[in-house]
Design an enzyme around this catalytic site. Sequence first.
Site, PDB file in Angstrom:
ATOM      1  N   SER A   1      -9.985  -0.601   6.762  1.00 20.40           N
ATOM      2  CA  SER A   1      -9.376  -0.465   5.433  1.00 20.40           C
ATOM      3  C   SER A   1      -8.661  -1.691   4.888  1.00 20.40           C
ATOM      4  O   SER A   1      -8.277  -1.694   3.726  1.00 20.40           O
ATOM      5  CB  SER A   1      -8.399   0.696   5.426  1.00 20.40           C
ATOM      6  OG  SER A   1      -9.110   1.879   5.208  1.00 20.40           O
TER       7      SER A   1
ATOM      8  N   SER B   1      -9.690   1.789   2.592  1.00 21.28           N
ATOM      9  CA  SER B   1      -8.815   2.537   1.719  1.00 21.28           C
ATOM     10  C   SER B   1      -7.760   1.684   1.007  1.00 21.28           C
ATOM     11  O   SER B   1      -7.136   2.172   0.066  1.00 21.28           O
ATOM     12  CB  SER B   1      -8.096   3.625   2.521  1.00 21.28           C
ATOM     13  OG  SER B   1      -7.295   3.062   3.536  1.00 21.28           O
TER      14      SER B   1
ATOM     15  N   LYS C   1       0.873  -1.172   0.000  1.00 19.09           N
ATOM     16  CA  LYS C   1       0.000   0.000   0.000  1.00 19.09           C
ATOM     17  C   LYS C   1       0.914   1.226   0.000  1.00 19.09           C
ATOM     18  O   LYS C   1       1.944   1.241   0.690  1.00 19.09           O
ATOM     19  CB  LYS C   1      -0.883  -0.017   1.250  1.00 19.09           C
ATOM     20  CG  LYS C   1      -1.911   1.099   1.307  1.00 19.09           C
ATOM     21  CD  LYS C   1      -2.827   0.951   2.522  1.00 19.09           C
ATOM     22  CE  LYS C   1      -3.948   1.982   2.535  1.00 19.09           C
ATOM     23  NZ  LYS C   1      -4.862   1.798   3.677  1.00 19.09           N
TER      24      LYS C   1
END
Length: 489
Positions: A178, A154, A79
């Site tokens: 997330s 996210s 990420k």
Amino acid sequence: MSESLNTVVDQLAALAAGQTTARMLTEESLARVAATQGSLNALISAVGAEHALAAADAADQARASRQAGPLSGIPYAHKDLFCTEGVPTTCGSRYLEHFVPPYSAAIHERISQAGAVLIGKANMDEFAMGSSNEHSYFGPVRNPWDTERVPGGSSGGSAALVAARVVPFATGSDTGGSIRQPAAFCGVTGFKPSYGRVSRWGMIAYASSLDQAGVIALTVEDCARVLDVMSGFDTRDATCADRPRVDVDAALEMPLKGLRIGRPRQWFGSGIEDGVAAAVEAALAEYARRGAIIVDVDLPSSEYAIPAYYVIAPAEASSNLARFDGVRYGHRCSDPKDLNDLYRRSRAEGFGHEVQKRILTGTYALSAGYYDAYYLRAQQVRRLIANDFARVFAEVDVLAGPTSPTVAFKLGEKLSDPLALYLADINTVSVNLAGLPGLSVPCGFSEGLPVGLQLVAPSWREDLLIGAGHGYQQATEWHWAEPAAGARP
Ligand code: GLN
């Protein structure tokens, strides 16, 4: 990736048996990036073929000289909020569009040392604020199951990459869901460890008392293997705990028979889609068939989880994001008139709308006069939520319910209704408020879209999640389902 080499465990076995090489796995992963990036937009940046293949060759050499680490030769993505020395790290923000960190996050050090091969940095909501990945400066990610739909957020890029078989695992972070929610929306497995299990050093902060790094992969076993590498004490993060390692092999052997599973009534409340409820009830029935004992439990304070979370998280974000001032690094406006103009315009230009909104609400909640009414109150609610969990965990081993009340929604569908978007996290945020470990495993489909089952355990009992999740995946096939969109070459 060939059909049988989709998981970390299978790739490691094939590497050990000499049936493949890190170079071959990396080449396949790069080919999958090329085939899917246009339709999914799951990466913000790629490290480049040359760089990745050099790392793959190093992994092959290490294996040849019997120096292979536990993830040697496995391609993966981070990420884009984990700092990677020399590799751009944007956090999904224009503010950090050109930021190249001078150091690496603790988990990057650990994963690199274990020999895994970084392919690129995954797309995400800006500063990890969002549940749909529509708040990325680099454009939305699309769900491989239906490219008209969001992948969740996210960590939407990470989940989409794993679902589309680009990489066998990707890292994520989970402040209010997330990791688990995008895993559920994309039909993959997402594991958020206990707060303090994994070092946050070098992970760009959103809300420090809630943020925790974790992993997305196809199976619970893969997640457990990667988490074992990521976890561990680190003096550079004052909240990182010095706890014994989880015995992954033992946890994978845990029988489901006799496991006490709590079914929180509040997680099945209004707003849950029928198809989601049906898939989750079927998963509970599967557990019962395997000898688990299902018990209805109550988490009465859960109804306050969303309001408490959306006070605490923005409050912490407003403080964390104060460091982005246009002076030290990141975006700087051109020709500032004076210092205040520099701050104001750099931040106004560098941050997107959602981030600005949260800085404003967070600053408001912390301001003198409102602190007691909002922030302090939210902290009190947080305690009540933690107490609820402590009470039910005296009765049951784990909790199970839907990760999200809905399946993946259409792009744009909730953008004009922020409250509806915040409600997407209704079952996940309380777990962060209490610091507990949580797992989402695929448990079926509703109208052709994946449904996730959330499992939650007491702090430091990741072993129970591994056992419960792996046991379920031994008995079911949902985690092998593969999206057609995402277009295999
Ligand atoms: N969707 C939640 C938020 O917007 C959670 C995000 C997260 O876990 N990083 O804050």
